[in-house]
Motif scaffolding. Sequence first.
Motif, PDB file in Angstrom:
ATOM      1  N   ALA A  38      -4.462   1.283 -24.012  1.00  0.00           N
ATOM      2  CA  ALA A  38      -3.380   0.287 -24.110  1.00  0.00           C
ATOM      3  C   ALA A  38      -2.688   0.086 -22.764  1.00  0.00           C
ATOM      4  N   THR A  39      -2.494   1.188 -22.023  1.00  0.00           N
ATOM      5  CA  THR A  39      -1.770   1.039 -20.755  1.00  0.00           C
ATOM      6  C   THR A  39      -2.602   0.282 -19.711  1.00  0.00           C
ATOM      7  N   TYR A  40      -3.915   0.323 -19.850  1.00  0.00           N
ATOM      8  CA  TYR A  40      -4.760  -0.425 -18.908  1.00  0.00           C
ATOM      9  C   TYR A  40      -5.146  -1.806 -19.456  1.00  0.00           C
ATOM     10  N   HIS A  43      -0.905  -6.818 -20.851  1.00  0.00           N
ATOM     11  CA  HIS A  43       0.182  -7.048 -21.807  1.00  0.00           C
ATOM     12  C   HIS A  43       0.590  -8.512 -21.902  1.00  0.00           C
ATOM     13  N   GLU A  48      -5.245  -9.324 -26.451  1.00  0.00           N
ATOM     14  CA  GLU A  48      -5.471  -8.099 -25.664  1.00  0.00           C
ATOM     15  C   GLU A  48      -6.810  -7.460 -25.974  1.00  0.00           C
ATOM     16  N   PHE A  88      -0.261  -9.485 -12.831  1.00  0.00           N
ATOM     17  CA  PHE A  88       0.166 -10.048 -14.113  1.00  0.00           C
ATOM     18  C   PHE A  88       0.061 -11.575 -14.088  1.00  0.00           C
ATOM     19  N   ARG A 379       8.673 -10.637 -26.463  1.00  0.00           N
ATOM     20  CA  ARG A 379       7.818 -10.065 -25.415  1.00  0.00           C
ATOM     21  C   ARG A 379       7.269 -11.230 -24.616  1.00  0.00           C
TER      22      ARG A 379
END
Lengths: 523, 117
Positions: A38-40, A43, A48, A88, A379
């Motif tokens: 999830a962290t890689y 977002h 995703e 991002f 978000r």
Amino acid sequence: MALVPPPGLTVAAFERALRAFASVVGDEWVFATDEDRATYSDHFAIDEEAHRPGAAVAPITVEEIQAIVRLANEHKVPLWPISRGKNFGYGGAAPRLRGSVVLDLSRMKKIEVDVENGTALVEPGVGFYDLYDYIQRNKIPLWLSVPGNSWGSVCGNALDRGVGYTTYGDHTSKICGLEVVLPDGDLVRTGMGAMSNAPTWQLYRYGYGPAWDQMFVQSNFGIVTKLGLWMMREPETMVGIDMEFDKPDDLEWIVDTVAPLRREGILQQSPSIGSWLRGAAVLTTRAEWYDKPGALPDSVIDAIRRKFNMGWWSLSMRFYGPEEITEATAKVVRRAFNGRPVLSIKDSKWKQGDPPELSAWAGVPITFPLQNANWHGGRGGHIGFSPVLPANGRLALEQFHRTYARYKEFGMDYHGSFAMGERHITNVNQVLFNKDDPEMMARVDRFFRTLVEDAKKYGYGEYRTHLDYMDLVAWTYDFNDRALLRLNEKVKNALDPNGILAPGKSGIWPARYAEHRDVGGKA
Amino acid sequence: MSRLFRIRAAGIGAALILAVGGSLASADERQDVERGRELYREKCAMCHAAGGMGTGLLSRRYPKGQELLENRTDLDPAFIATAVRGGIGNMPRIARGEVSDAELALISKYLTRRERN
């Protein structure tokens, strides 16, 4: 979150590969939990799961990278190299091909600076803040050029053709010499670096014979482990002119006024003509102004502009160097705008010895502009649609009207800017969205594809794009049955026969994974 | 040796042990907090110092001064870890390659340091 191995690999085979990677870097630097995946992930992504990595591995030396690359060939595991993974809007750390192993180079943070010659040699993990701190700590009289959101990697940004605000803002053009691990694990240095111990590696770009630096930009032909970059001497002065303009159609004459100044080298920095939302979305949220769906009506836009005393468009220009030159340049630029209906003009001046100006124009890293992702609340996120246009006012205005009409059609708030190059414009359109609004998210993909299609009709192609659209954009570069893409893939297959390095990056697919190309439907 | 003296001596000894032990623990803790502060400046301050994205957004929800995480007294390690690894609002998830678990623990020690609470 189910473990998804790369295509063609069983879970057991994938786990064997991860154990092999761990034998190189140690167990603690192989990341394969659900939380790690999830962290890689991206977002900001519309979906995703489409770009979920299988794992990540974080080497700290060139030798470790070479060993991992050799193992990736042996185990047929695709790697997705990232510098710091902060791209991002373009995919962050996530891979194009689901199940790939992210090769996280963020631990590689070596910095060398040649003060006299104004050059740096950085590893991929060096962020703009790291380099800025290094310069400050060592009292080095050099300035960085930083992007609007500066938490990323110096190396990664230049390799993705990121831009900044000083005269060194075209970062990829300031690259001078690379060190690269090739897909077979070999190590090459470009330019003068091809000669052992050459003191000119960061001084002369081309070396002898073909010059390969750009071959490793936006590509998947190698893993850049060191990047040489030219840096700007701290100027004696920085003189600024900030202008506001009242009407959307002012864009035409603004472009036609700035274009010759850029072309003739009077204005050496790339100023960006930005719409009102660029400031408003950083300072406020949409709910403070309007609570209905659809694009903001003109009455609300007017209210926002009144509140912040801003134009429909704004333009900031900066001149660097000895005072005699910056003052004279400002005079010439002001003269070019004589007789034009400029809404307001603000002058500024910084001199050596003044307190530092904490802005990207002074090469100081910043992150606050990304507050704009909170425009819708929830978000937040954004993607960028950035076609390259000729530096021509009429054509820029026509493109603006087409794009603005599409923003309204799809019920999105227009957030556009026109960054003036020497002979082109990069028309950056941010699409701000709310990931907690499924109805809006359903619109974003169709909206983006429509923008790409519209631009293609006029021969305008994007300079950079999100993972979801890499194939789509590569496909628009269609001269002679996409001869450039075919060349890129010939090179790819020759250098990387197992297709282990960043398959799908910039639409370049190795034969092994060619069936994953997606130019039409959903990503 | 009188009983009273022995008791006093034992008491002094215990006090000394406590004092030395306490100061040792405290020195370790101070060292961790200091290292956490350095890591916070390196890894987090780009967004969470004055002028950063995180500070700007938190200023919309917290009273003046509390938008800076370093000033907060209501943070706990579990919340910090959840926010860092899971992301929160605009804050992206931070991977272990960028901030290791050990580094995160030190940053957490800094943000929840006792002398401030």
